[in-house]
Design an enzyme around this catalytic site. Structure first.
Site, PDB file in Angstrom:
ATOM      1  N   LEU A 141      -5.003  82.161  32.100  1.00 29.74           N
ATOM      2  CA  LEU A 141      -4.685  83.431  32.748  1.00 29.74           C
ATOM      3  C   LEU A 141      -4.361  83.116  34.203  1.00 29.74           C
ATOM      4  CD1 LEU A 141      -7.544  85.785  31.450  1.00 29.74           C
ATOM      5  CD2 LEU A 141      -5.242  85.519  30.527  1.00 29.74           C
ATOM      6  N   ASP A 142      -3.388  83.824  34.766  1.00 35.51           N
ATOM      7  CA  ASP A 142      -3.077  83.635  36.173  1.00 35.51           C
ATOM      8  C   ASP A 142      -4.304  83.935  37.023  1.00 35.51           C
ATOM      9  OD1 ASP A 142      -0.466  83.099  35.429  1.00 35.51           O
ATOM     10  OD2 ASP A 142       0.203  85.172  35.763  1.00 35.51           O
ATOM     11  N   LYS A 143      -4.339  83.373  38.212  1.00 31.53           N
ATOM     12  CA  LYS A 143      -5.474  83.568  39.124  1.00 31.53           C
ATOM     13  C   LYS A 143      -5.853  85.040  39.251  1.00 31.53           C
ATOM     14  CE  LYS A 143      -6.704  83.267  44.021  1.00 31.53           C
ATOM     15  NZ  LYS A 143      -6.237  82.854  45.381  1.00 31.53           N
TER      16      LYS A 143
END
EC number: 5.4.99.-
Length: 324
Positions: A141-143
């Site tokens: 998952l993106d930051k």
């Protein structure tokens, strides 16, 4: 090579049916719990031997060779230091770990983020995860995306889940808020690759990898739409790139977004709520998979985080205030 205490050791003869096959293919069939690339790495390291030698992976086998594998206990990446952090664990058993990642947490160390990542936390939580690729992280998952993800705890589980991702049998649903009012849901089938100029970004490119996203409307507001997205593929930034491509970028997206949509006569409180949402409005809500050990169909959900709920509440309040 001697086996350390508690190391996993495989000692067997290749079947006669392997005769004529490449060594890497014969090993992959004989040791299905491990990926071919992992077996090749261990062969190069000397952890895996064939008749006490380490031949090239392309070598043809005759059948009957003695295979000995001592699964290395050394960490996959010794540079990743354990760091104690609170993890919101939804499910855990001997094979997998399912957790709810908060927005702002980086998945693994990289340029500018050598510590304070999920991978650091996982190694601290369970030191055995250090031996797995990226501490068992299966998908990312993106930051600044919150929500649910799965971590493998064994090589066998990791390989199976990676295969399931490739075969599109893992269900991943997200909730998002897009800028603009949609008339209906739809799907985007557009290949994604690195941006030709800005290598930190992704872009729709004909030569890119296949990417398919399905989306449907949950609720319409005056200038925004609450949507649910389901991934068929899992490309970097896929939902963010695809929604921007169909001109409904995610609210708050600093890379693929656009200027805030401020409805006419919006109150100062509502404008403040929109400006105060400092990340892309994206949350991994549901994960469904087949358990890699038991074969059981399993599904979990992660509740929307407080900032996402507050954003939806502000959108709803603005709509009510203007009779929508």
């Amino acid at each position: 090579m001697s086996a350390p205490a508690d190391a996993a050791v495989h000692d067997f003869l290749l079947p006669e049916s392997a005769a004529g096959k490449r060594l890497d293919k014969a090993l992959a069939e004989a040791l299905p719990d491990y990926s071919r690339s992992r077996l090749k790495q261990w062969l190069e390291q000397g952890a895996l031997t064939v008749d006490e030698a380490t031949p090239a992976p392309k070598t043809a086998v005759g059948g009957g060779e003695r295979i000995r594998l001592i699964v290395p206990e050394t960490p996959h990446d010794e540079s990743v230091e354990p760091e104690r952090m609170q993890l919101n664990i939804i499910h855990e058993d001997a094979s997998i770990l399912v957790l709810d990642k908060p927005a702002g947490l980086v998945m693994h160390p990289g340029a500018g983020n050598q510590s304070g990542t999920l991978q650091n936390a996982l190694v601290a939580y369970d030191e055995s995860l250090a031996a797995l690729p990226r501490a068992g992280i299966v998908h990312r998952l993106d930051k600044d995306t919150s929500g649910i993800l799965v971590v493998a705890k064994t090589f066998a589980a990791h390989k199976q889940l990676v295969d399931d991702l490739a075969e599109r049998t893992i269900k991943r649903e997200y909730e998002a808020v897009s800028v603009g009012v949609m008339t209906a849901g739809g799907h985007v089938d557009a290949p994604i690759d690195r941006h030709p100029v800005d290598r930190k970004k992704m872009a729709i490119r004909e030569e890119g990898r296949e990417a398919v996203t399905h989306y449907r409307v949950i609720h319409k507001y005056r200038a925004h739409t609450h949507i649910r997205c389901q991934l068929e593929t899992g490309r970097t930034h896929q939902i963010r790139v695809h929604m921007a491509y169909v001109r409904f970028p995610l609210l708050g997206d600093p890379v693929y977004g656009r200027r805030l949509a401020l409805p006419k006569d919006a109150s100062e409180a509502f404008v403040g709520a929109l400006r105060g949402f400092k990340r892309q409005a994206l949350h991994a809500a549901t994960l469904g998979l087949t358990h890699p050990e038991t074969g059981e169909a399993m599904q979990w959900s992660a509740p929307r985080p407080a900032d996402f709920e507050a954003l939806l509440a502000a959108l709803a309040a603005d709509a009510r205030e203007h009779g929508k």
